[in-house]
Design an enzyme around this catalytic site. Structure first.
Site, short mmCIF file in Angstrom:
data_model
loop_
_atom_site.label_atom_id
_atom_site.label_comp_id
_atom_site.label_asym_id
_atom_site.label_seq_id
_atom_site.Cartn_x
_atom_site.Cartn_y
_atom_site.Cartn_z
N LYS A 184 41.88 37.98 43.50
CA LYS A 184 43.14 38.18 44.22
C LYS A 184 44.35 38.30 43.27
CE LYS A 184 41.83 37.04 48.86
NZ LYS A 184 40.82 36.08 49.24
N PHE A 242 35.32 29.68 52.77
CA PHE A 242 35.11 31.13 52.61
C PHE A 242 34.94 31.44 51.13
CE2 PHE A 242 36.45 35.51 51.95
CZ PHE A 242 35.69 36.16 52.89
N ASP A 275 36.40 27.37 43.76
CA ASP A 275 36.74 28.74 44.13
C ASP A 275 38.26 28.80 44.26
OD1 ASP A 275 37.35 31.10 45.39
OD2 ASP A 275 35.71 31.01 46.84
C1 LIG Z 1 39.32 36.34 49.33
C2 LIG Z 1 38.44 35.25 48.90
C3 LIG Z 1 37.16 35.51 48.38
C4 LIG Z 1 36.56 36.89 48.34
O1 LIG Z 1 37.22 37.75 47.48
P1 LIG Z 1 36.90 39.32 47.54
O2 LIG Z 1 37.75 39.89 46.45
O3 LIG Z 1 37.28 39.78 48.91
O4 LIG Z 1 35.45 39.49 47.30
C5 LIG Z 1 36.42 34.44 47.91
N1 LIG Z 1 36.90 33.19 47.96
C6 LIG Z 1 38.11 32.90 48.46
C7 LIG Z 1 38.60 31.48 48.48
C8 LIG Z 1 38.92 33.92 48.96
O5 LIG Z 1 40.11 33.62 49.49
#
Ligand SMILES: *Cc1c(COP(=O)(O)O)cnc(C)c1O
Length: 407
Positions: free
Chosen positions: A253, A139, A224
């Site tokens: 986050k 994701f 990521d």
């Molecule tokens: C939550 C998340 C995202 C997206 O972040 P947003 O602030 O919702 O755009 C991208 N990568 C990972 C691994 C995530 O957990």
């Protein structure tokens, strides 16, 4: 409709139906406790989906926000500002990175990361080298580029055509990656722990092998760390636990602890390709966001807090294992630091969201990941007493679900 009295049902009246929020409408939070419109109190094991890294209304964050709020909120990227410069300097100091780009979310930080990976290859090797390899079940956000790199087709369906030049291989499958990578690959993108995908950690051996394959093919390694980042795994970023350094890293986050901000970190060599005018964001580097994130970084990046995360992991693990010994509801308990997944056993998969609603009834806020895993992503400074109280409430919820489902 009255606008003075808003309730959960107002959501259905006035908001786009892309979410289906819980019946609870929280109005106040303090540390790891939250109160709803009815005055009911909850222990927060969800942390706003791994976001509220210092809990709710942490004094250092409130101070940073109010001080900056009385000084200067926003300029534009035509001018820089002190909080952005200080935060960037601290991120550079604390990590592998030499340069920082600020955005407003994880998806935007990844958008910048993927664009930079393409641009770097374009600048240094030519337009043919444009393929991105990512992992199934991953994701990376909800923009069109990030759902395309993300390895969950359900987030792309109905939004096609999506950007081309992206391949997916199974997470952890080195042979598949070897077969897919080539001199056309500009980057391999991975979460060190797949978060939304079910709290699935990569092994050190796999992460190291991915790094070597990237080097052998002149491809960049993009981590990521939007979910694993900023202390959640007991290190500031999980790449530090793995001993594998990426070329580009995205954070969001817990970086903002509840204030919207994202950051893309890169080495000098790679960052040079995001040259003047090539990318931008109106709010990126906003002074309020950066002031809050600076306070968050100062609080989190200290040995006592990071060690505390490891200690609290043990408390969760022991508590969850004790519950499981009594009720036999979990197949596995996995994860690192305060990113913990408890996969429910086969017979509970169909109804596993019932654990979350039962938790709310008993006064504990819980999250899910994937289609079978309960996710625990609380504040990194959640008091030990709140962990035991929350686990006691969770145990009541588990007992209730087990009884209801007659297992
Ligand atoms: C939550 C998340 C995202 C997206 O972040 P947003 O602030 O919702 O755009 C991208 N990568 C990972 C691994 C995530 O957990």
């Amino acid at each position: 409709m009255s606008t003075t009295q808003v309730t959960r049902s107002t959501f259905d009246d006035v908001m786009v139906p892309n979410y289906n929020p819980s019946a609870i409408v929280p109005v106040r939070g303090e540390g790891s406790r939250v109160w709803d419109q009815e005055g009911r109190e909850y222990v927060d094991f969800a942390g706003g989906i791994a976001v509220t890294s210092l809990g709710h209304c942490h004094p250092a964050m409130v101070k940073a926000l109010t001080e900056q709020g009385n000084k200067l909120w926003h300029l534009s990227n035509v001018m820089t500002n002190e909080p952005a410069l200080r935060l960037a300097a601290k991120l550079v100091e604390a990590t592998f990175a030499d340069k920082v780009f600020f955005a407003n979310s994880g998806g935007e930080a990844n958008e910048a990361a993927f664009k930079l990976a393409r641009k770097y290859a374009y600048d240094n090797f030519g337009p043919e080298k444009n393929e991105i390899i990512a992992f199934t079940n991953s994701f990376h956000g909800r923009t069109l580029f990030t759902v395309s790199v993300g390895g969950q087709p359900k987030y792309r369906v109905g939004f096609e055509p999506v950007p081309a030049g992206i391949n997916h291989v199974p997470y952890g499958d080195l042979e598949a990656l070897k077969a897919a990578i080539s001199d056309k690959t500009c980057a391999v993108v991975m979460e060190p722990i797949q978060g939304e995908g079910g709290i699935l950690p990569a092994t050190v051996e796999f992460a190291k092998a991915v790094r070597e394959l990237c080097d052998a093919n002149n491809a960049l390694l993009v981590f990521d760390e939007v979910q694993t980042g900023m202390g959640r795994t007991g290190a500031l970023f999980d790449y530090m636990n793995l001993g594998v350094t990426p070329d580009i890293l995205s954070s969001a986050k817990s970086l903002g602890g509840g204030f919207p901000i994202g950051a893309m970190l890169a080495t000098d060599k790679v960052a040079a390709s995001l040259n003047f005018g090539s990318h931008g964001s109106t709010y990126g580097g906003n002074a309020l966001a950066c002031a809050v994130a600076e306070a968050v970084l100062d609080e989190i990046n200290r040995p006592s807090v990071l060690e505390g995360v490891k200690h609290k992991h043990q408390l969760f693990r022991e508590g969850l294992e004790a519950i499981n010994a009594k009720y036999h509801v979990f197949k596995t308990i996995r994860g690192k630091g305060l990113l913990i997944g408890a996969e429910v056993s086969e017979k509970y998969v169909a109804d596993f969201k019932r654990f979350v609603t039962a938790g709310a009834e008993e006064g504990v806020m819980l999250l899910t990941a994937s289609t079978n895993t309960l996710r625990f992503a609380p504040s990194l400074v959640i008091p030990d007493e709140d962990i035991s109280e929350g686990l006691a409430r969770f145990e009541k919820a588990v007992a209730k679900v087990v009884e209801e489902l007659g297992k």
